[in-house]
Design a protein around this motif. Sequence first.
Motif, PDB file in Angstrom:
ATOM      1  N   PHE A  53       0.824  -1.205   0.000  1.00  7.26           N
ATOM      2  CA  PHE A  53       0.000   0.000   0.000  1.00  7.26           C
ATOM      3  C   PHE A  53       0.860   1.259   0.000  1.00  7.26           C
ATOM      4  O   PHE A  53       0.622   2.191  -0.773  1.00  7.26           O
ATOM      5  CB  PHE A  53      -0.927  -0.027   1.217  1.00  7.26           C
ATOM      6  N   ARG A  54       1.876   1.280   0.845  1.00  7.28           N
ATOM      7  CA  ARG A  54       2.756   2.457   0.913  1.00  7.28           C
ATOM      8  C   ARG A  54       3.585   2.623  -0.361  1.00  7.28           C
ATOM      9  O   ARG A  54       3.790   3.742  -0.830  1.00  7.28           O
ATOM     10  CB  ARG A  54       3.666   2.346   2.127  1.00  7.28           C
ATOM     11  N   ILE A  55       4.061   1.524  -0.929  1.00  7.19           N
ATOM     12  CA  ILE A  55       4.814   1.607  -2.185  1.00  7.19           C
ATOM     13  C   ILE A  55       3.919   2.111  -3.305  1.00  7.19           C
ATOM     14  O   ILE A  55       4.345   2.900  -4.152  1.00  7.19           O
ATOM     15  CB  ILE A  55       5.439   0.237  -2.530  1.00  7.19           C
ATOM     16  N   THR A  56       2.654   1.674  -3.314  1.00  7.92           N
ATOM     17  CA  THR A  56       1.710   2.132  -4.326  1.00  7.92           C
ATOM     18  C   THR A  56       1.483   3.633  -4.226  1.00  7.92           C
ATOM     19  O   THR A  56       1.442   4.336  -5.240  1.00  7.92           O
ATOM     20  CB  THR A  56       0.368   1.386  -4.192  1.00  7.92           C
ATOM     21  N   ILE A  57       1.342   4.132  -3.006  1.00  9.84           N
ATOM     22  CA  ILE A  57       1.165   5.573  -2.816  1.00  9.84           C
ATOM     23  C   ILE A  57       2.396   6.328  -3.301  1.00  9.84           C
ATOM     24  O   ILE A  57       2.297   7.331  -4.022  1.00  9.84           O
ATOM     25  CB  ILE A  57       0.865   5.898  -1.345  1.00  9.84           C
ATOM     26  N   PHE A  58       3.580   5.845  -2.932  1.00 11.73           N
ATOM     27  CA  PHE A  58       4.820   6.509  -3.347  1.00 11.73           C
ATOM     28  C   PHE A  58       4.962   6.515  -4.875  1.00 11.73           C
ATOM     29  O   PHE A  58       5.293   7.547  -5.476  1.00 11.73           O
ATOM     30  CB  PHE A  58       6.028   5.812  -2.709  1.00 11.73           C
ATOM     31  N   SER A  60       2.589   6.267  -7.128  1.00 11.50           N
ATOM     32  CA  SER A  60       1.576   7.109  -7.757  1.00 11.50           C
ATOM     33  C   SER A  60       1.948   8.585  -7.668  1.00 11.50           C
ATOM     34  O   SER A  60       1.729   9.338  -8.614  1.00 11.50           O
ATOM     35  CB  SER A  60       0.203   6.853  -7.148  1.00 11.50           C
ATOM     36  N   ILE A  61       2.531   8.989  -6.554  1.00 12.02           N
ATOM     37  CA  ILE A  61       3.000  10.376  -6.429  1.00 12.02           C
ATOM     38  C   ILE A  61       4.157  10.635  -7.390  1.00 12.02           C
ATOM     39  O   ILE A  61       4.224  11.688  -8.039  1.00 12.02           O
ATOM     40  CB  ILE A  61       3.387  10.681  -4.970  1.00 12.02           C
ATOM     41  N   ALA A  62       5.076   9.665  -7.502  1.00 10.19           N
ATOM     42  CA  ALA A  62       6.192   9.807  -8.443  1.00 10.19           C
ATOM     43  C   ALA A  62       5.683   9.870  -9.877  1.00 10.19           C
ATOM     44  O   ALA A  62       6.171  10.672 -10.691  1.00 10.19           O
ATOM     45  CB  ALA A  62       7.170   8.646  -8.269  1.00 10.19           C
ATOM     46  N   PHE A  63       4.685   9.050 -10.208  1.00  7.82           N
ATOM     47  CA  PHE A  63       4.113   9.063 -11.555  1.00  7.82           C
ATOM     48  C   PHE A  63       3.460  10.409 -11.853  1.00  7.82           C
ATOM     49  O   PHE A  63       3.624  10.961 -12.939  1.00  7.82           O
ATOM     50  CB  PHE A  63       3.101   7.931 -11.707  1.00  7.82           C
TER      51      PHE A  63
END
Length: 75
Positions: A53-58, A60-63
């Motif tokens: 979940f945390r990697i997905t958030i990170f 998505s912000i990078a994208f």
Amino acid sequence: MAVALQISSIVLSIALIILILLQVKGGALGSLLGGDAGGGIARTRRGLEKTLFRITIFLSIAFLGIALFAVATPG
């Protein structure tokens, strides 16, 4: 520079797709194979699910940042 932005956005989008597919709503990772994890009972994320979940958030912000940078960059 534009090619590097395109390649990085493609890599990030593929990684996001994989991570989102790993996060099956309402179940654990075992429910990917047909198991029922809880039967719709809300529960907190722990261990690997919390990390995904945390990697997905990170990612998505990078994208989003790369996409905005690519739009702002001329050429």
